[in-house]
Motif scaffolding. Sequence first.
Motif, short mmCIF file in Angstrom:
data_model
loop_
_atom_site.label_atom_id
_atom_site.label_comp_id
_atom_site.label_asym_id
_atom_site.label_seq_id
_atom_site.Cartn_x
_atom_site.Cartn_y
_atom_site.Cartn_z
N SER A 117 -44.46 -38.01 -11.95
CA SER A 117 -44.37 -36.73 -12.66
C SER A 117 -44.44 -36.88 -14.17
N ASP A 118 -44.50 -38.12 -14.65
CA ASP A 118 -44.62 -38.32 -16.09
C ASP A 118 -45.95 -37.77 -16.60
N GLY A 119 -45.98 -37.34 -17.82
CA GLY A 119 -47.25 -36.89 -18.39
C GLY A 119 -47.07 -36.27 -19.75
N LEU A 120 -48.17 -35.81 -20.29
CA LEU A 120 -48.20 -35.09 -21.56
C LEU A 120 -48.89 -33.76 -21.31
N TYR A 121 -48.27 -32.69 -21.76
CA TYR A 121 -48.87 -31.37 -21.61
C TYR A 121 -49.50 -30.94 -22.92
N PHE A 122 -50.78 -30.46 -22.83
CA PHE A 122 -51.47 -29.91 -23.98
C PHE A 122 -51.90 -28.49 -23.66
N PRO A 123 -51.90 -27.60 -24.64
CA PRO A 123 -52.22 -26.20 -24.38
C PRO A 123 -53.62 -26.02 -23.79
#
Length: 383
Positions: free
Chosen positions: A288-294
Amino acid sequence: MKKVYFSDLSWFKTILLSFLVASFTQSHAQLQAEYLFNGNGNSTSGGSAPDITLNAGTSYATDRFGINLAALTTDGSTGYAELLNGLNGMNSGSVSIWFKSNNATSDFPILRRETGTGAVSDFYITLSSSGILSFTAKYNTSNTMYISYANSNLLGGSWHHIVATWSGTGKKMYVDGILLAQDTHGFYNNDTYNLRIGRLSNVYANGSFDDFRIYGHELTQAEVGTLFHEYGWAEQTTCLRASYHFIGGSLIDDQNQPAFTGTPFDFAHVAQDRFGVEANCFAFLIPSDGLYFPPALMQNLNTGSVSVWVNLSISGGYRPIITNNAFSFYIEGNIPKIKINGTEYSDGNTLTTDVGAWQHFVITWGNGALTMYQNSSLIYTIN
């Protein structure tokens, strides 16, 4: 809501990512001619390359670094520069030049090889008043073919870099360090015309030119990047939508565009980058790790490129690198795959991946072609 994730679905494995970080060293292999326009049109490459002839209507202006009298300027009326027998006998090669258009409403000729009257030409690069940058070359005794890239931001007062390459298998056009157009038609180079800067027949450029070079081989993506970043020139925002160096764990776009600021989630954490600098990239430990970008980051990119550095901790299986509703890049069974708007693309060939070693991937799309590079080497092109 569209999301951009950077994650590894293999339990407790790590993918390390960093964006658009490069260490460049200047290379001028097979340099045939060089003109830096530092107050004159003299050749600075050594050897037998002739000086450039400067016609009335040319002078010198401030270059892209703000240094006075260090770039050629043409008045849009009579001014242009001419190189005797430029490109003669070169069946493969490259040209590199910086340009700045001062008039957003007029065509802007950059390079053109033509007869004295301009009636016949077999090689030219021009920027139209509508913002279409095109590279045209004769590919047999009587026919020409062009490649092009449209961006109205290329007009009107900013410096840009173009590299055009050709060989027996086709030609390519790079703008500000990015490959944006290519085809399979080369340059049938059997004429002996002069090469002009800033003139196309009776159309003259109103703007500036700098650091013009001719190479005797087809420059690679890495060599183009070296030229674009020469003397520490920074990344440009005209063609660059966003970049993230993750310095100190920052997810703010390098151009400080708030709409593109990312957010880490779950156990995504900073780690050591490929240069050994701590807290300059992100590591992912669980699914579930990650980076969210718009969503705006990847929207409406009908033509574009993605560049990413990756360190894979496992071989085989399904390893997503970038996942988004509109664009995904992943490796499945050691086969690199790309998905755009739900359609998957791959040539089916396996990829050489060094587990635990940093690797650089570049994916470009547009003009009916999709191209992937690994460590500056072309993996495949799909038309």
